[in-house]
Design a protein around this motif. Structure first.
Motif, PDB file in Angstrom:
ATOM      1  N   LEU A 126      14.664 -20.087  49.535  1.00 50.03           N
ATOM      2  CA  LEU A 126      13.700 -19.339  50.851  1.00 50.03           C
ATOM      3  C   LEU A 126      14.137 -19.605  52.453  1.00 50.03           C
ATOM      4  CD1 LEU A 126      10.595 -20.313  49.184  1.00 50.03           C
ATOM      5  CD2 LEU A 126      11.260 -18.132  49.301  1.00 50.03           C
ATOM      6  N   SER A 127      14.822 -21.034  52.775  1.00 49.62           N
ATOM      7  CA  SER A 127      15.556 -22.023  53.602  1.00 49.62           C
ATOM      8  C   SER A 127      16.013 -19.834  54.234  1.00 49.62           C
ATOM      9  CB  SER A 127      15.765 -22.675  53.962  1.00 49.62           C
ATOM     10  OG  SER A 127      14.835 -23.654  54.087  1.00 49.62           O
ATOM     11  N   ALA A 128      16.873 -20.235  53.568  1.00 52.30           N
ATOM     12  CA  ALA A 128      18.363 -19.189  53.727  1.00 52.30           C
ATOM     13  C   ALA A 128      17.450 -17.567  54.383  1.00 52.30           C
ATOM     14  CB  ALA A 128      19.339 -18.839  52.325  1.00 52.30           C
ATOM     15  N   THR A 129      16.493 -16.997  53.190  1.00 52.51           N
ATOM     16  CA  THR A 129      15.751 -16.135  53.117  1.00 52.51           C
ATOM     17  C   THR A 129      15.406 -15.442  54.077  1.00 52.51           C
ATOM     18  OG1 THR A 129      15.635 -15.908  50.800  1.00 52.51           O
ATOM     19  CG2 THR A 129      14.690 -14.588  52.066  1.00 52.51           C
ATOM     20  N   TYR A 130      14.487 -16.658  54.580  1.00 50.06           N
ATOM     21  CA  TYR A 130      13.538 -16.094  56.450  1.00 50.06           C
ATOM     22  C   TYR A 130      14.542 -17.105  57.263  1.00 50.06           C
ATOM     23  CZ  TYR A 130      10.372 -14.700  53.255  1.00 50.06           C
ATOM     24  OH  TYR A 130       9.407 -13.408  52.172  1.00 50.06           O
ATOM     25  N   ILE A 131      15.325 -18.445  57.837  1.00 47.96           N
ATOM     26  CA  ILE A 131      15.779 -19.043  58.585  1.00 47.96           C
ATOM     27  C   ILE A 131      16.776 -18.493  58.988  1.00 47.96           C
ATOM     28  CG2 ILE A 131      16.367 -20.796  59.508  1.00 47.96           C
ATOM     29  CD1 ILE A 131      14.222 -21.978  57.434  1.00 47.96           C
ATOM     30  N   ALA A 132      17.832 -18.005  58.295  1.00 48.74           N
ATOM     31  CA  ALA A 132      19.410 -17.462  58.424  1.00 48.74           C
ATOM     32  C   ALA A 132      19.300 -16.126  58.626  1.00 48.74           C
ATOM     33  CB  ALA A 132      20.129 -16.706  56.757  1.00 48.74           C
ATOM     34  N   PRO A 133      18.521 -14.765  58.673  1.00 45.59           N
ATOM     35  CA  PRO A 133      18.476 -14.057  59.667  1.00 45.59           C
ATOM     36  C   PRO A 133      18.126 -14.246  61.187  1.00 45.59           C
ATOM     37  CG  PRO A 133      16.740 -13.658  57.264  1.00 45.59           C
ATOM     38  CD  PRO A 133      16.791 -15.058  57.600  1.00 45.59           C
ATOM     39  N   VAL A 134      17.206 -15.209  61.537  1.00 43.88           N
ATOM     40  CA  VAL A 134      16.923 -16.306  62.406  1.00 43.88           C
ATOM     41  C   VAL A 134      17.914 -16.315  63.064  1.00 43.88           C
ATOM     42  CG1 VAL A 134      15.478 -17.226  63.920  1.00 43.88           C
ATOM     43  CG2 VAL A 134      14.376 -16.533  62.038  1.00 43.88           C
ATOM     44  N   LEU A 135      18.776 -16.830  62.623  1.00 43.30           N
ATOM     45  CA  LEU A 135      19.811 -17.925  63.511  1.00 43.30           C
ATOM     46  C   LEU A 135      20.576 -16.280  63.937  1.00 43.30           C
ATOM     47  CD1 LEU A 135      20.204 -20.275  61.092  1.00 43.30           C
ATOM     48  CD2 LEU A 135      19.612 -20.644  63.524  1.00 43.30           C
ATOM     49  N   ILE A 136      20.884 -15.251  62.521  1.00 39.78           N
ATOM     50  CA  ILE A 136      21.939 -14.468  62.596  1.00 39.78           C
ATOM     51  C   ILE A 136      21.375 -13.549  64.119  1.00 39.78           C
ATOM     52  CG2 ILE A 136      22.718 -12.304  62.053  1.00 39.78           C
ATOM     53  CD1 ILE A 136      22.189 -13.117  59.332  1.00 39.78           C
ATOM     54  N   GLY A 137      19.678 -13.457  64.326  1.00 39.81           N
ATOM     55  CA  GLY A 137      19.640 -12.575  65.537  1.00 39.81           C
ATOM     56  C   GLY A 137      20.024 -13.597  66.901  1.00 39.81           C
ATOM     57  N   VAL A 138      19.598 -14.588  66.960  1.00 36.06           N
ATOM     58  CA  VAL A 138      19.268 -15.575  67.397  1.00 36.06           C
ATOM     59  C   VAL A 138      21.253 -15.558  68.996  1.00 36.06           C
ATOM     60  CG1 VAL A 138      19.235 -17.738  68.553  1.00 36.06           C
ATOM     61  CG2 VAL A 138      17.408 -17.309  67.404  1.00 36.06           C
ATOM     62  N   LEU A 139      22.446 -15.785  67.781  1.00 36.69           N
ATOM     63  CA  LEU A 139      23.343 -16.070  67.766  1.00 36.69           C
ATOM     64  C   LEU A 139      24.214 -14.694  67.237  1.00 36.69           C
ATOM     65  CD1 LEU A 139      24.171 -18.590  65.177  1.00 36.69           C
ATOM     66  CD2 LEU A 139      23.678 -19.036  67.303  1.00 36.69           C
ATOM     67  N   ASN A 140      23.597 -13.676  67.555  1.00 36.37           N
ATOM     68  CA  ASN A 140      23.512 -12.171  67.466  1.00 36.37           C
ATOM     69  C   ASN A 140      24.807 -12.109  66.849  1.00 36.37           C
ATOM     70  OD1 ASN A 140      22.655 -11.392  69.359  1.00 36.37           O
ATOM     71  ND2 ASN A 140      23.802 -12.337  71.277  1.00 36.37           N
ATOM     72  N   ILE A 141      25.302 -12.400  65.479  1.00 32.64           N
ATOM     73  CA  ILE A 141      26.094 -12.332  64.912  1.00 32.64           C
ATOM     74  C   ILE A 141      25.899 -10.684  64.050  1.00 32.64           C
ATOM     75  CG2 ILE A 141      27.403 -13.000  62.230  1.00 32.64           C
ATOM     76  CD1 ILE A 141      26.621 -15.623  63.049  1.00 32.64           C
ATOM     77  N   GLU A 142      27.507 -10.377  63.742  1.00 31.35           N
ATOM     78  CA  GLU A 142      27.195  -8.694  63.313  1.00 31.35           C
ATOM     79  C   GLU A 142      28.345  -8.688  61.985  1.00 31.35           C
ATOM     80  OE1 GLU A 142      27.729  -5.499  66.704  1.00 31.35           O
ATOM     81  OE2 GLU A 142      26.288  -6.997  67.195  1.00 31.35           O
ATOM     82  N   ALA A 143      29.250  -9.573  61.490  1.00 29.35           N
ATOM     83  CA  ALA A 143      30.209  -9.872  60.738  1.00 29.35           C
ATOM     84  C   ALA A 143      29.087  -9.834  59.560  1.00 29.35           C
ATOM     85  CB  ALA A 143      30.675 -10.494  60.469  1.00 29.35           C
ATOM     86  N   PRO A 144      29.345  -9.028  57.681  1.00 28.55           N
ATOM     87  CA  PRO A 144      27.750  -9.185  57.126  1.00 28.55           C
ATOM     88  C   PRO A 144      28.698 -10.652  56.483  1.00 28.55           C
ATOM     89  CG  PRO A 144      28.518  -6.987  56.941  1.00 28.55           C
ATOM     90  CD  PRO A 144      29.251  -7.423  58.890  1.00 28.55           C
ATOM     91  N   ASN A 145      30.109 -11.076  56.031  1.00 31.12           N
ATOM     92  CA  ASN A 145      30.249 -11.520  55.560  1.00 31.12           C
ATOM     93  C   ASN A 145      30.527 -13.049  56.212  1.00 31.12           C
ATOM     94  OD1 ASN A 145      32.176 -10.133  53.691  1.00 31.12           O
ATOM     95  ND2 ASN A 145      33.876 -10.152  55.373  1.00 31.12           N
ATOM     96  N   VAL A 146      30.359 -13.697  58.076  1.00 32.60           N
ATOM     97  CA  VAL A 146      29.499 -14.428  58.470  1.00 32.60           C
ATOM     98  C   VAL A 146      28.279 -14.721  58.096  1.00 32.60           C
ATOM     99  CG1 VAL A 146      29.533 -15.216  60.552  1.00 32.60           C
ATOM    100  CG2 VAL A 146      31.542 -14.153  59.921  1.00 32.60           C
TER     101      VAL A 146
END
Length: 98
Positions: free
Chosen positions: A44-64
Motif C-alpha cells: 500500500l505504501s508503494a501504491t499510494y506514496i510512490a506516485p507522490v514521490l514520482i510527481g514531486v521528483l519529476n521522474i518520467e522513466a518507467p524503470n526508475v
C-alpha cells in the motif's frame, strides 16, 4: 480491470514492485499476522506514496518509477517494524500505570 484500478488510483506496475520490495524482509517477521501486515503496508505504501514521490521528483522513466516503488515497498515494511515496537512499548507503559 486495469481501467478500474487506474480509476481508484492504483498503478499495477508500482503495486507489484512495492509488493516484491515488501517480501524482502518477510522472513524477519515473527508470525503470519506480522508478515501479512508487513506485506500490506509495503504494498500500500508503494501504491499510494510512490506516485507522490514520482510527481514531486519529476521522474518520467518507467524503470526508475518501478525501482522507487520497490524501495518504498521495502521501506513500508521497515516503518511497520518501527511502529510495532513503539506501539508495544506504549501499551506496556499504559499497563504498568495504576
Amino acid at each position: 480491470m486495469i481501467d478500474f484500478l487506474k480509476s481508484i488510483g492504483i498503478n499495477l506496475g508500482l503495486t507489484i514492485a512495492g509488493f516484491l520490495g515488501s517480501l524482502l524482509l518477510l522472513p524477519r517477521q515473527k508470525n503470519w499476522r506480522m508478515q501479512l501486515i508487513a506485506v500490506l503496508s509495503g504494498t500500500l505504501s508503494a501504491t499510494y506514496i510512490a506516485p507522490v514521490l514520482i510527481g514531486v521528483l519529476n521522474i518520467e522513466a518507467p524503470n526508475v518509477e518501478y525501482g522507487l516503488a520497490f524501495i518504498v515497498g521495502f521501506s513500508g515494511v521497515k516503518i511497520t517494524e518501527v511502529l510495532e515496537v513503539r506501539i508495544l512499548k506504549m501499551l506496556k507503559s499504559e499497563q504498568k500505570q495504576p
